[in-house]
Design a protein around this motif. Sequence first.
Motif, short mmCIF file in Angstrom:
data_model
loop_
_atom_site.label_atom_id
_atom_site.label_comp_id
_atom_site.label_asym_id
_atom_site.label_seq_id
_atom_site.Cartn_x
_atom_site.Cartn_y
_atom_site.Cartn_z
N LEU A 41 4.32 -13.67 -7.96
CA LEU A 41 3.84 -12.49 -7.57
C LEU A 41 4.19 -11.71 -6.58
O LEU A 41 3.78 -10.58 -6.28
CB LEU A 41 2.28 -12.76 -7.44
CG LEU A 41 1.47 -13.22 -8.79
CD1 LEU A 41 -0.05 -13.50 -7.94
CD2 LEU A 41 1.40 -12.27 -9.99
N GLY A 42 5.20 -12.34 -5.81
CA GLY A 42 5.68 -11.50 -4.59
C GLY A 42 6.49 -10.25 -4.84
O GLY A 42 6.18 -9.57 -3.82
N LYS A 43 7.05 -10.06 -5.98
CA LYS A 43 7.65 -8.79 -5.96
C LYS A 43 6.75 -7.57 -6.54
O LYS A 43 7.04 -6.50 -6.91
CB LYS A 43 8.99 -8.94 -6.97
CG LYS A 43 9.98 -9.72 -6.51
CD LYS A 43 10.35 -9.52 -5.17
CE LYS A 43 11.60 -10.38 -4.71
NZ LYS A 43 12.10 -9.87 -3.20
N LEU A 44 5.56 -7.76 -6.90
CA LEU A 44 4.48 -7.13 -7.23
C LEU A 44 3.90 -6.14 -6.21
O LEU A 44 3.46 -6.87 -5.04
CB LEU A 44 3.31 -7.69 -8.11
CG LEU A 44 3.82 -8.22 -9.42
CD1 LEU A 44 2.56 -8.85 -10.11
CD2 LEU A 44 4.30 -7.23 -10.20
N PRO A 45 3.55 -4.99 -6.46
CA PRO A 45 2.53 -4.31 -5.38
C PRO A 45 1.11 -4.81 -5.19
O PRO A 45 0.77 -5.33 -6.18
CB PRO A 45 2.68 -2.92 -6.00
CG PRO A 45 3.72 -2.69 -6.65
CD PRO A 45 4.10 -4.06 -7.35
N HIS A 48 -6.12 -8.95 4.47
CA HIS A 48 -5.31 -8.28 5.45
C HIS A 48 -4.71 -6.99 4.85
O HIS A 48 -4.71 -6.10 5.78
CB HIS A 48 -3.97 -9.21 5.69
CG HIS A 48 -3.07 -8.95 6.68
ND1 HIS A 48 -3.15 -9.05 7.95
CD2 HIS A 48 -1.59 -8.25 6.72
CE1 HIS A 48 -2.49 -8.80 8.85
NE2 HIS A 48 -1.18 -8.08 8.08
N ALA A 49 -4.44 -6.94 4.01
CA ALA A 49 -4.11 -5.57 3.09
C ALA A 49 -5.06 -4.69 3.11
O ALA A 49 -4.75 -3.44 3.26
CB ALA A 49 -3.51 -5.94 1.73
N LEU A 89 4.76 -4.64 -1.27
CA LEU A 89 4.84 -5.84 -2.06
C LEU A 89 4.03 -7.02 -1.69
O LEU A 89 3.72 -7.01 -0.36
CB LEU A 89 6.18 -6.31 -2.19
CG LEU A 89 7.26 -5.32 -2.65
CD1 LEU A 89 8.57 -5.83 -2.97
CD2 LEU A 89 6.91 -4.74 -4.11
N PHE A 90 3.58 -7.88 -2.45
CA PHE A 90 2.62 -8.88 -1.84
C PHE A 90 3.42 -9.75 -1.00
O PHE A 90 2.75 -10.46 -0.15
CB PHE A 90 2.29 -9.69 -3.39
CG PHE A 90 1.46 -11.01 -2.85
CD1 PHE A 90 0.15 -10.85 -2.26
CD2 PHE A 90 1.90 -12.34 -2.98
CE1 PHE A 90 -0.73 -11.80 -2.03
CE2 PHE A 90 0.96 -13.30 -2.80
CZ PHE A 90 -0.30 -13.08 -2.18
N GLU A 91 4.62 -10.23 -1.23
CA GLU A 91 5.39 -11.06 -0.36
C GLU A 91 5.61 -10.59 0.98
O GLU A 91 5.53 -11.05 1.99
CB GLU A 91 6.72 -11.15 -0.89
CG GLU A 91 7.73 -10.12 -0.94
CD GLU A 91 9.21 -10.45 -1.44
OE1 GLU A 91 9.32 -11.55 -1.79
OE2 GLU A 91 10.05 -9.76 -1.46
N ASP A 92 5.40 -9.20 1.27
CA ASP A 92 5.57 -8.51 2.46
C ASP A 92 4.33 -8.55 3.34
O ASP A 92 4.30 -8.93 4.40
CB ASP A 92 6.07 -6.90 2.34
CG ASP A 92 7.35 -6.99 1.87
OD1 ASP A 92 8.48 -7.63 2.16
OD2 ASP A 92 7.66 -5.91 1.17
N ILE A 93 3.31 -8.32 2.47
CA ILE A 93 1.87 -8.44 2.93
C ILE A 93 1.57 -9.97 3.60
O ILE A 93 1.15 -10.10 4.59
CB ILE A 93 0.89 -8.20 1.89
CG1 ILE A 93 0.86 -6.55 1.72
CG2 ILE A 93 -0.62 -8.57 2.51
CD1 ILE A 93 0.78 -5.73 3.05
#
Length: 408
Positions: free
Chosen positions: A135-139, A176-177, A98-102
Amino acid sequence: MRATNRLSAKGIASAVAGKHPDGAGLWFHKRNDGGAQWFLRFTINGKRREMGLGAYPAVSLAEARRRAEDARSKVRDNIDPIREREKQRRQNARNLHLFEDIAKDAFEARKKSLKGNGVAGRWFSPLELHVLPKLGKLPIIEIDQVDLRNTLQAIWHEKPETARKALGRTSICMEHAAALGLDVDVQACAKARALLGKQSDKATHIAAMPWQDVPAFYASLQDPTITHLALRFLILTGMRSGAIRFLHENQLSDDIWTIPSEYMKGTIAQAESFRVPLSPEALRVIDAARPLARDGYLFPSVRKGVISDATMSRFMERRKMEARPHGFRTSLRVWVAETTDAPHEVAESLLAHNSASKVVRAYRRTDYLDQRRALLNKWADYISTSNGSVRKRRLKQHRKPRNPSSSL
């Protein structure tokens, strides 16, 4: 050729413990504890391997046979189905980032290079406030320029600097991703910028109160509350709200407040810290705040930590005022320019501005502490002893007009 399809659905339902062949390498294993699973034996590159195909009854006999045939077809093409499955699992795992994790991982990777290890939160806040809620919960691999355009277009022209920071931080997260091996579009932010269009070059300044009206406002801050005291201290010292909010007892020594570098923005000569001389009026505010302190912080929040960055601004908004707390730095600076003969370097150092080149700062080994003390004492005398009632008429001029239909 070996026999296949030896088992039946009825037979495996009543099978005894042990391993039962279905043929062509497919086996049904009934365990002593009653559980059961399917596995496939095959040979590839001269090595014998076993591949689990799932647990029974979640995987039926028909499904086990289908999975076994898929694996056999890969073996015939000299592809190890076990390695292929693991590769697919890793790919699926990457696709689910997820975007928030990245974003959090990118922040952690950069904390050491940020001022104060990013404690103040200024690097992450543009993402946290304006990007992650949508957008945080989107891959992250699914995010494209249209998503970013739709997310930031509401603030692209209204809050251009904030929007630029949010898009810049997002670009760092995309890179980073990509470094992690994720299939992201590293050009998405550049494309989004093109979709959002050119921002206005017109600078927007934080609303500031004319220095002539500051005494009236200061006189109105008479309640012994955290908000009133924090605003009074901010006005008296001319420092930014972040440093005020994190004011701690260990930063105080007599009439000197030493602000750690992590709470400063471009301190003079890039010093490790910045000294602020405290006027007698500022010391009185500190004495009034001490009974309300928690864990050494003089301006704590109601629940935990310190007051938020918006507390003082919301207070002025509720008073229907255009001016904001940060604007009192402008009030102080203009007062110095119009009512004193302080040199430019001293006036700028009052606000911890770096007004000289690196070469000049290298040779200038002073922070003008005594000169700043005289100015801040004079400023404190002006705002705390001027007749505030005479200026209340001026103060009202800086309030937003009240909606007649709104309740009082």
